[in-house]
Design an enzyme around this catalytic site. Sequence first.
Site, PDB file in Angstrom:
ATOM      1  N   GLU A  58      11.619  13.194   2.828  1.00  0.00           N
ATOM      2  CA  GLU A  58      10.286  12.554   3.230  1.00  0.00           C
ATOM      3  C   GLU A  58      10.312  11.018   3.591  1.00  0.00           C
ATOM      4  OE1 GLU A  58       5.551  12.323   2.257  1.00  0.00           O
ATOM      5  OE2 GLU A  58       6.732  13.549   0.970  1.00  0.00           O
ATOM      6  N   GLU A  83      11.248   4.941   2.113  1.00  0.00           N
ATOM      7  CA  GLU A  83       9.755   4.198   2.310  1.00  0.00           C
ATOM      8  C   GLU A  83      10.170   2.689   2.520  1.00  0.00           C
ATOM      9  OE1 GLU A  83       6.499   2.898   2.765  1.00  0.00           O
ATOM     10  OE2 GLU A  83       6.264   5.091   2.485  1.00  0.00           O
ATOM     11  N   ASP A 111      14.432   1.271   6.714  1.00  0.00           N
ATOM     12  CA  ASP A 111      14.163   2.060   7.845  1.00  0.00           C
ATOM     13  C   ASP A 111      14.813   3.302   7.671  1.00  0.00           C
ATOM     14  OD1 ASP A 111      14.455   3.311  10.506  1.00  0.00           O
ATOM     15  OD2 ASP A 111      14.007   1.001  11.348  1.00  0.00           O
ATOM     16  N   ASP A 133       2.369   5.740  10.956  1.00  0.00           N
ATOM     17  CA  ASP A 133       1.564   4.814  11.567  1.00  0.00           C
ATOM     18  C   ASP A 133       1.487   5.194  13.243  1.00  0.00           C
ATOM     19  OD1 ASP A 133       0.714   2.505  13.119  1.00  0.00           O
ATOM     20  OD2 ASP A 133       1.314   1.087  11.424  1.00  0.00           O
ATOM     21  N   LYS A 137      -2.037   0.947  20.086  1.00  0.00           N
ATOM     22  CA  LYS A 137      -2.006   0.133  21.170  1.00  0.00           C
ATOM     23  C   LYS A 137      -0.718   0.552  22.255  1.00  0.00           C
ATOM     24  CE  LYS A 137      -4.481  -3.918  19.411  1.00  0.00           C
ATOM     25  NZ  LYS A 137      -4.234  -5.262  19.064  1.00  0.00           N
ATOM     26  N   ASP A 169      -3.636  12.235  12.374  1.00  0.00           N
ATOM     27  CA  ASP A 169      -5.024  12.256  12.698  1.00  0.00           C
ATOM     28  C   ASP A 169      -5.569  11.610  13.738  1.00  0.00           C
ATOM     29  OD1 ASP A 169      -4.473  10.029  10.687  1.00  0.00           O
ATOM     30  OD2 ASP A 169      -6.644   9.511  11.072  1.00  0.00           O
ATOM     31  N   THR A 207      -2.958  14.507   1.100  1.00  0.00           N
ATOM     32  CA  THR A 207      -2.610  13.310   0.747  1.00  0.00           C
ATOM     33  C   THR A 207      -3.631  12.057   0.954  1.00  0.00           C
ATOM     34  OG1 THR A 207      -2.073  12.440   2.899  1.00  0.00           O
ATOM     35  CG2 THR A 207      -0.125  13.396   1.753  1.00  0.00           C
ATOM     36  N   ARG A 208      -3.879  11.079   0.508  1.00  0.00           N
ATOM     37  CA  ARG A 208      -4.696   9.944   0.485  1.00  0.00           C
ATOM     38  C   ARG A 208      -5.119   9.906   1.921  1.00  0.00           C
ATOM     39  NH1 ARG A 208      -2.360   5.305  -2.812  1.00  0.00           N
ATOM     40  NH2 ARG A 208      -1.658   7.116  -3.988  1.00  0.00           N
ATOM     41  N   GLU A 210      -4.886  11.792   4.460  1.00  0.00           N
ATOM     42  CA  GLU A 210      -5.625  12.822   4.902  1.00  0.00           C
ATOM     43  C   GLU A 210      -7.189  12.624   4.538  1.00  0.00           C
ATOM     44  OE1 GLU A 210      -6.211  17.621   4.135  1.00  0.00           O
ATOM     45  OE2 GLU A 210      -4.172  16.665   4.076  1.00  0.00           O
TER      46      GLU A 210
END
Length: 235
Positions: A58, A83, A111, A133, A137, A169, A207-208, A210
Amino acid sequence: MAARRNIYGRRQGRPLRAGRKALLEAALPRLEIALPADGRPLSPGMLFDPLPERLFLEIGFGGGEHLAWQAAHNPGTAFIGAEYFVTGVATLLGQLQEQGTEVPLRLYIGDARDLMERLPDAVLDRVFILFPDPWPKARHHKRRLIQRETLDLLARLLKDGGELRFATDDPGYLSWALQRLSDHPAFAWQVAGPDDWRRRPDDWPPTRYEAKALKAGRRPAYLRLLRRPRSGAAE
């Protein structure tokens, strides 16, 4: 080699609570992946003993609720969580402690692409990239994780028939990702109609991020892609 574009924001948010900080300090030394300094590949045998039946990765697990759920529901599977956000690592460890889950797990703090470049070919059974993320922009689009170079890496690492799961989303990022995923010869999008990408599968917990999107009136998309069989010819 050109400097790599940063795909992450801040490294840590609020200071950790004492309990989470202590858990992080106690657990992380045995779980954290350190890349070999001599540039050698990082084989699963260097991370897990015994070797697992399956290996899931993940990328950017956030608060860790998805990774913790997958760990609890996939016996015989080992997990690598990558992460950059230290607070998220501590939160994941807290969840695993609370649910008493004993699972082969290793963590990479940094990374994910640096880790992926050191893994051998055809080693992963499933990869999750959930609500990364979107860098909305236009001048930041180059920082988006879904790029041809990253997809080439994933194509190399996934076993034939291995699965890539992606969720967002953000409509702009969805269009961006669909274009690049559809153009890549290694991936086959598993879709027959809108329900296939607007409805989260049963083995894909919420997930939070979502929940936050739904509360704000944004409708997430859930993409599943399979790694096509290798033909032996260059892709």
